[in-house]
Scaffold this motif. Structure first.
Motif, mmCIF file in Angstrom:
data_model
loop_
_atom_site.group_PDB
_atom_site.id
_atom_site.type_symbol
_atom_site.label_atom_id
_atom_site.label_comp_id
_atom_site.label_asym_id
_atom_site.label_seq_id
_atom_site.Cartn_x
_atom_site.Cartn_y
_atom_site.Cartn_z
ATOM 1 N N VAL A 208 2.131 -43.642 35.882
ATOM 2 C CA VAL A 208 2.790 -42.344 36.045
ATOM 3 C C VAL A 208 2.516 -41.395 34.877
ATOM 4 O O VAL A 208 2.715 -40.186 35.015
ATOM 5 C CB VAL A 208 4.308 -42.512 36.243
ATOM 6 N N LEU A 209 2.094 -41.939 33.732
ATOM 7 C CA LEU A 209 1.698 -41.125 32.586
ATOM 8 C C LEU A 209 0.395 -41.650 32.026
ATOM 9 O O LEU A 209 0.179 -42.863 31.961
ATOM 10 C CB LEU A 209 2.752 -41.169 31.465
ATOM 11 N N ALA A 210 -0.499 -40.726 31.625
ATOM 12 C CA ALA A 210 -1.734 -41.125 30.931
ATOM 13 C C ALA A 210 -2.083 -40.023 29.942
ATOM 14 O O ALA A 210 -1.971 -38.832 30.253
ATOM 15 C CB ALA A 210 -2.875 -41.368 31.913
ATOM 16 N N PHE A 211 -2.520 -40.442 28.756
ATOM 17 C CA PHE A 211 -2.723 -39.514 27.648
ATOM 18 C C PHE A 211 -4.200 -39.356 27.306
ATOM 19 O O PHE A 211 -4.920 -40.344 27.138
ATOM 20 C CB PHE A 211 -1.951 -39.998 26.425
ATOM 21 N N THR A 212 -4.613 -38.106 27.190
ATOM 22 C CA THR A 212 -5.969 -37.765 26.777
ATOM 23 C C THR A 212 -5.964 -37.530 25.267
ATOM 24 O O THR A 212 -4.977 -37.782 24.582
ATOM 25 C CB THR A 212 -6.443 -36.481 27.484
ATOM 26 N N SER A 213 -7.086 -37.016 24.752
ATOM 27 C CA SER A 213 -7.163 -36.577 23.356
ATOM 28 C C SER A 213 -7.367 -35.073 23.282
ATOM 29 O O SER A 213 -7.774 -34.545 22.244
ATOM 30 C CB SER A 213 -8.303 -37.306 22.626
ATOM 31 N N GLU A 214 -7.083 -34.395 24.373
ATOM 32 C CA GLU A 214 -7.167 -32.930 24.384
ATOM 33 C C GLU A 214 -5.939 -32.355 23.706
ATOM 34 O O GLU A 214 -4.806 -32.781 23.969
ATOM 35 C CB GLU A 214 -7.261 -32.421 25.824
ATOM 36 N N SER A 215 -6.144 -31.380 22.826
ATOM 37 C CA SER A 215 -5.025 -30.816 22.081
ATOM 38 C C SER A 215 -4.232 -29.835 22.938
ATOM 39 O O SER A 215 -4.727 -29.300 23.930
ATOM 40 C CB SER A 215 -5.528 -30.113 20.823
ATOM 41 N N GLY A 216 -2.998 -29.629 22.538
ATOM 42 C CA GLY A 216 -2.125 -28.697 23.237
ATOM 43 C C GLY A 216 -0.770 -29.308 23.515
ATOM 44 O O GLY A 216 -0.529 -30.484 23.222
ATOM 45 N N SER A 217 0.125 -28.516 24.072
ATOM 46 C CA SER A 217 1.459 -29.009 24.427
ATOM 47 C C SER A 217 1.502 -29.351 25.906
ATOM 48 O O SER A 217 0.611 -28.966 26.682
ATOM 49 C CB SER A 217 2.520 -27.965 24.083
ATOM 50 N N ASN A 218 2.538 -30.072 26.303
ATOM 51 C CA ASN A 218 2.708 -30.499 27.692
ATOM 52 C C ASN A 218 3.964 -29.867 28.290
ATOM 53 O O ASN A 218 5.022 -29.854 27.661
ATOM 54 C CB ASN A 218 2.845 -32.026 27.756
ATOM 55 N N ASP A 219 3.810 -29.336 29.496
ATOM 56 C CA ASP A 219 4.971 -28.860 30.236
ATOM 57 C C ASP A 219 4.888 -29.417 31.654
ATOM 58 O O ASP A 219 4.049 -30.270 31.948
ATOM 59 C CB ASP A 219 5.059 -27.334 30.218
ATOM 60 N N ARG A 220 5.744 -28.922 32.531
ATOM 61 C CA ARG A 220 5.771 -29.514 33.879
ATOM 62 C C ARG A 220 4.589 -29.098 34.733
ATOM 63 O O ARG A 220 4.376 -29.641 35.814
ATOM 64 C CB ARG A 220 7.096 -29.158 34.570
ATOM 65 N N GLN A 221 3.784 -28.166 34.247
ATOM 66 C CA GLN A 221 2.553 -27.817 34.946
ATOM 67 C C GLN A 221 1.395 -28.729 34.551
ATOM 68 O O GLN A 221 0.341 -28.733 35.184
ATOM 69 C CB GLN A 221 2.175 -26.355 34.666
ATOM 70 N N THR A 222 1.587 -29.518 33.475
ATOM 71 C CA THR A 222 0.554 -30.454 33.027
ATOM 72 C C THR A 222 0.536 -31.663 33.947
ATOM 73 O O THR A 222 1.589 -32.250 34.229
ATOM 74 C CB THR A 222 0.827 -30.921 31.588
ATOM 75 N N ASP A 223 -0.635 -32.030 34.419
ATOM 76 C CA ASP A 223 -0.768 -33.255 35.212
ATOM 77 C C ASP A 223 -0.323 -34.431 34.339
ATOM 78 O O ASP A 223 -0.876 -34.653 33.265
ATOM 79 C CB ASP A 223 -2.233 -33.437 35.635
ATOM 80 N N PRO A 224 0.677 -35.218 34.752
ATOM 81 C CA PRO A 224 1.158 -36.314 33.902
ATOM 82 C C PRO A 224 0.134 -37.422 33.671
ATOM 83 O O PRO A 224 0.339 -38.262 32.803
ATOM 84 C CB PRO A 224 2.397 -36.835 34.642
ATOM 85 N N LEU A 225 -0.957 -37.421 34.418
ATOM 86 C CA LEU A 225 -2.043 -38.366 34.128
ATOM 87 C C LEU A 225 -3.140 -37.733 33.271
ATOM 88 O O LEU A 225 -4.168 -38.363 33.015
ATOM 89 C CB LEU A 225 -2.645 -38.908 35.430
ATOM 90 N N LEU A 226 -2.884 -36.506 32.800
ATOM 91 C CA LEU A 226 -3.819 -35.814 31.909
ATOM 92 C C LEU A 226 -3.048 -35.152 30.762
ATOM 93 O O LEU A 226 -3.298 -34.006 30.397
ATOM 94 C CB LEU A 226 -4.632 -34.766 32.679
ATOM 95 N N LEU A 227 -2.119 -35.891 30.191
ATOM 96 C CA LEU A 227 -1.277 -35.339 29.138
ATOM 97 C C LEU A 227 -2.069 -35.102 27.859
ATOM 98 O O LEU A 227 -2.981 -35.861 27.524
ATOM 99 C CB LEU A 227 -0.101 -36.282 28.867
ATOM 100 N N LYS A 228 -1.707 -34.067 27.146
ATOM 101 C CA LYS A 228 -2.430 -33.671 25.940
ATOM 102 C C LYS A 228 -1.804 -34.324 24.705
ATOM 103 O O LYS A 228 -0.603 -34.573 24.650
ATOM 104 C CB LYS A 228 -2.411 -32.148 25.800
ATOM 105 N N ARG A 229 -2.676 -34.577 23.716
ATOM 106 C CA ARG A 229 -2.209 -35.129 22.438
ATOM 107 C C ARG A 229 -2.905 -34.409 21.293
ATOM 108 O O ARG A 229 -4.109 -34.122 21.365
ATOM 109 C CB ARG A 229 -2.493 -36.626 22.332
ATOM 110 N N ASN A 230 -2.161 -34.173 20.243
ATOM 111 C CA ASN A 230 -2.707 -33.505 19.073
ATOM 112 C C ASN A 230 -3.004 -34.522 17.978
ATOM 113 O O ASN A 230 -2.096 -35.189 17.470
ATOM 114 C CB ASN A 230 -1.701 -32.468 18.547
ATOM 115 N N VAL A 231 -4.281 -34.637 17.626
ATOM 116 C CA VAL A 231 -4.675 -35.498 16.514
ATOM 117 C C VAL A 231 -4.094 -34.936 15.225
ATOM 118 O O VAL A 231 -4.125 -33.717 14.984
ATOM 119 C CB VAL A 231 -6.211 -35.574 16.399
#
Length: 245
Positions: A208-231
């Motif tokens: 139900v959740l999967a995290f990428t290494s793409e920077s940015g914040s997450n809101d309810r428009q973010t695909d939960p299998l393409l969540l962003k993370r900030n290094v």
């Protein structure tokens, strides 16, 4: 409402860290790689960052709270998700006591074939993986989720072993990792690399959740299998850290 996810790998005292010297990994699996300097943060900066989150009354999210957020439940206004990839020694040596002091919660993504059978002495020269017992020792702060069992390998800068595997091979690998981790429906893409077939398989497997290494914040428009993370890299100063949270 949105939230930022921070991605850490390794922590070193400033005096022990030379960004010009790559850190080779020391893992149980027969695989060698090096961690680039931006995947490190200095202990001094990490302490400063966690103190800032505490002083500014940030709430450190759990994975269940993130799942509930995508089901419609609200999260505290100042929320951040702390994640650590690969389970190297520094999360127990350095991160754990600081997080515990502040009452913070964190997530570690586990490559189960990398976990050592017996603990090794802490070494600032190499990125040495922890053992299952080590992870149990710090489980009052950390929860654990899937980072593959044996597919955290790369062919080149743009292709990981996971991307080359068949759906059947990847499904089996995910199942093996899930035999150990407590959170069985959350994933982090190794090296931040993936293809649409990988995302589709995760969805079919009930992740139900999967995290990428793409920077940015997450809101309810973010695909939960393409969540962003900030290094959070070693050279970041507090003013820049404040901007990514």
């Amino acid at each position: 409402m949105s939230f930022s996810t921070l991605m850490y790998h390794e922590i070193r005292k400033e005096q022990d860290f030379n960004p010009e010297t790559p850190s080779h990994i020391d893992v149980k699996q027969d695989y060698d790689d090096v961690l680039p300097a931006p995947l490190f943060v200095t202990l001094e900066h990490f302490e400063e960052q966690m103190a800032y989150l505490h002083d500014q009354n940030y709430h450190t999210l759990s994975l269940s709270e993130v799942k509930e957020y995508y089901s419609g439940k609200e999260i505290p206004e100042k929320s951040v998700l702390l994640t650590f990839d690969d389970c190297f020694q520094s999360i127990k040596e350095y991160a754990y006591p600081i997080l515990k002091r502040y009452g913070f919660h964190a997530v570690a993504f586990v490559v189960t074939s990398w976990l050592q059978d017996t603990p090794k002495e802490f070494s600032p020269e190499k990125s040495v993986c922890l053992t299952k017992d080590d992870l149990a020792d710090i489980s009052d702060v950390f929860e654990y989720a899937n980072h593959t069992h044996a597919f955290h390998q790369r062919s080149n800068a743009t292709t990981s072993m996971m991307m080359e595997a068949s759906d059947e091979e990847l499904a089996l690998d995910l199942d093996i990792c899930n035999q150990f981790v407590g959170v069985k429906d959350v994933f982090a893409y190794p090296f931040g690399l993936f293809n649409e077939r990988n995302v589709s398989l995760l969805r079919k497997k009930g992740f139900v959740l999967a995290f990428t290494s793409e920077s940015g914040s997450n809101d309810r428009q973010t695909d939960p299998l393409l969540l962003k993370r900030n290094v959070v890299p070693y050279f970041i100063h507090l003013d820049a850290f404040q901007k990514i949270i």
